[in-house]
Scaffold this active site. Sequence first.
Site, short mmCIF file in Angstrom:
data_model
loop_
_atom_site.label_atom_id
_atom_site.label_comp_id
_atom_site.label_asym_id
_atom_site.label_seq_id
_atom_site.Cartn_x
_atom_site.Cartn_y
_atom_site.Cartn_z
N ASN A 85 -4.26 15.90 -44.88
CA ASN A 85 -5.15 16.08 -43.74
C ASN A 85 -4.39 16.49 -42.47
O ASN A 85 -3.29 16.00 -42.24
CB ASN A 85 -5.94 14.79 -43.48
CG ASN A 85 -6.89 14.47 -44.61
OD1 ASN A 85 -7.46 15.37 -45.22
ND2 ASN A 85 -7.04 13.19 -44.91
N TYR A 126 -7.00 1.88 2.83
CA TYR A 126 -6.75 1.23 1.54
C TYR A 126 -7.90 0.31 1.15
O TYR A 126 -8.46 -0.39 1.99
CB TYR A 126 -5.46 0.40 1.59
CG TYR A 126 -5.23 -0.31 0.26
CD1 TYR A 126 -4.64 0.36 -0.80
CD2 TYR A 126 -5.68 -1.61 0.06
CE1 TYR A 126 -4.47 -0.25 -2.04
CE2 TYR A 126 -5.51 -2.24 -1.18
CZ TYR A 126 -4.91 -1.55 -2.22
OH TYR A 126 -4.76 -2.15 -3.43
N ASN A 172 0.82 -1.22 0.00
CA ASN A 172 0.00 0.00 0.00
C ASN A 172 0.85 1.26 0.00
O ASN A 172 0.55 2.22 -0.71
CB ASN A 172 -0.94 0.01 1.21
CG ASN A 172 -1.94 -1.14 1.17
OD1 ASN A 172 -1.93 -1.92 0.22
ND2 ASN A 172 -2.76 -1.26 2.19
N SER A 190 -4.83 10.95 -47.69
CA SER A 190 -6.10 10.21 -47.64
C SER A 190 -5.91 8.89 -48.37
O SER A 190 -5.15 8.81 -49.34
CB SER A 190 -7.18 11.04 -48.32
OG SER A 190 -8.21 10.20 -48.79
N LYS A 211 -4.75 3.74 -11.10
CA LYS A 211 -3.42 3.82 -11.74
C LYS A 211 -3.52 3.94 -13.27
O LYS A 211 -2.87 4.80 -13.87
CB LYS A 211 -2.63 2.57 -11.34
CG LYS A 211 -1.15 2.68 -11.55
CD LYS A 211 -0.37 1.61 -10.81
CE LYS A 211 -0.97 0.22 -10.98
NZ LYS A 211 -0.20 -0.81 -10.25
N HIS A 265 -17.18 35.57 -32.09
CA HIS A 265 -18.26 34.74 -32.64
C HIS A 265 -17.89 34.16 -34.01
O HIS A 265 -18.77 33.90 -34.83
CB HIS A 265 -19.57 35.53 -32.80
CG HIS A 265 -19.98 36.32 -31.61
ND1 HIS A 265 -20.87 35.88 -30.66
CD2 HIS A 265 -19.59 37.57 -31.19
CE1 HIS A 265 -21.04 36.81 -29.73
NE2 HIS A 265 -20.25 37.84 -30.02
N1 ARG Z 1 -1.70 -3.23 -7.24
C1 ARG Z 1 -2.12 -2.81 -5.94
C2 ARG Z 1 -2.61 -1.37 -6.04
O1 ARG Z 1 -2.29 -0.70 -6.97
C3 ARG Z 1 -0.95 -2.88 -5.01
C4 ARG Z 1 -1.35 -2.81 -3.60
C5 ARG Z 1 -1.96 -4.09 -3.18
N2 ARG Z 1 -2.34 -4.04 -1.81
C6 ARG Z 1 -3.20 -4.89 -1.25
N3 ARG Z 1 -3.46 -4.72 -0.01
N4 ARG Z 1 -3.75 -5.86 -1.93
O2 ARG Z 1 -3.35 -0.93 -5.19
#
Ligand code: ARG
Length: 437
Positions: free
Chosen positions: A288, A319, A112, A280, A327, A158
């Site tokens: 283009n 978490y 985490n 094209s 991500k 405009h």
């Molecule tokens: N791939 C996970 C994420 O991006 C990594 C962390 C995983 N942690 C967990 N407690 N399963 O969050």
Amino acid sequence: MSKPLWDKGGDEADAAVQRFCAADDVVLDREIFLFDIEASAAHARGLGRAGILSEGEVRDIVRELGALTEAWREGRFMLDDRFEDGHSAIEDHLTAKLGDTGKKVHTGRSRNDQVLVAVRLWERAQLARLEALCLEVSARCLARARATAGVPMPGYTHLQRAVPSTLGAFFAAFAEAFLDDAESARAAYARLDANPLGTAAGYGVNLPLDRAGTTTELGFSRVLVSPIYAQNSRGKLELYALGALEQALLDVRRLAWDLSLFTMAELGFATLPTAYTTGSSIMPNKRNPDVVELLRALPGVVEGARAELGATLSLPSGYHRDLQATKGPVLRAFGRGLEGLALVPTLIDEVRFDEARMRAALSPDMYATDRAVELAAAGLPFRDAYKQVAQELDQLGDRSPEQSLQARVSLGGMANLGLELLEERLTAQLGARPQIP
Ligand code: ARG
């Protein structure tokens, strides 16, 4: 897939479930892998300073992390579905090379805080690049503004002819816009320039971790203090960073729109660099403007990412695996956005303008405002002057664009673009850029 880090032996992992949970992590983590390795080395050194790893163990781990970096750079090591994610690959490598010592690297950290720190380091680099590109675009616009300050062209409101303007004023607008955008990038950088490493799973850990030491080593300007907030900040800061990216891309989109219009044959004001156009597949006569069109599409990529993030973040504190889904959107939006933004400096340099076409697009009625203001300056109430000129629009034919432009003397006006002020701001912003370690 190798055994997950959390495997305790005995439980049979279901392959479909494992695949679902890992999702595309192993591919996404390629982007942040080197940062994860860097943070792992900082963590190991910190464990050494805290007396948890011996000097020799730290040395071995740091050496093997270095070897992994090298193997990665040379393409000898690939993150693929042998691993659950990049974090597992690092520990797997260390354990394969160092046995028990490798197994010690995860002491006092959780994936985490591991993912938090790696993503932050990556984002910091992206925001620094965003800022640098914005300043680069601004500098190129400023150079073109200087060179074209006296080149007349129509000013539109405009999309209708309004008053004479200059090409220099057009470029000055973007020079100033991208200075603002560089500042937005900088603000986002400052916000996320805090070290989450050492917060473990979100509640700290029963070790005297050297959080100040890893902060300095990783070049963060401060510690992210609260372990719970460290987790809660995930996604929130990504949204902030995407906001900065979007600021710049909104200006890219406006520029792209303008150039699309300027290059229409009917206007014929501008010609794009050949390398920025495509043919094209059916119409042999076409060139283009695909590049400017795809630049125009970039804010859509960012808005999509923001929507995905915003929808994911409806979570209580701490978490949750949902956070993994923050991500991908961020990586994709920055990847695509910066790839596009990097094409803009050359576009600015090489787009050519047809001065005669722009001048020919100016019509005498565009001097009407000048005339009304002149009458007002001579004492006639402006509303009366306005009405009088509206009756005499056919009497403006003896005026020239230069006359109109040279009279616009207040700061920012066509005769006084204030480029030196923009230049000063650019120099100051260039000088104040963060140095990434
Ligand atoms: N791939 C996970 C994420 O991006 C990594 C962390 C995983 N942690 C967990 N407690 N399963 O969050």
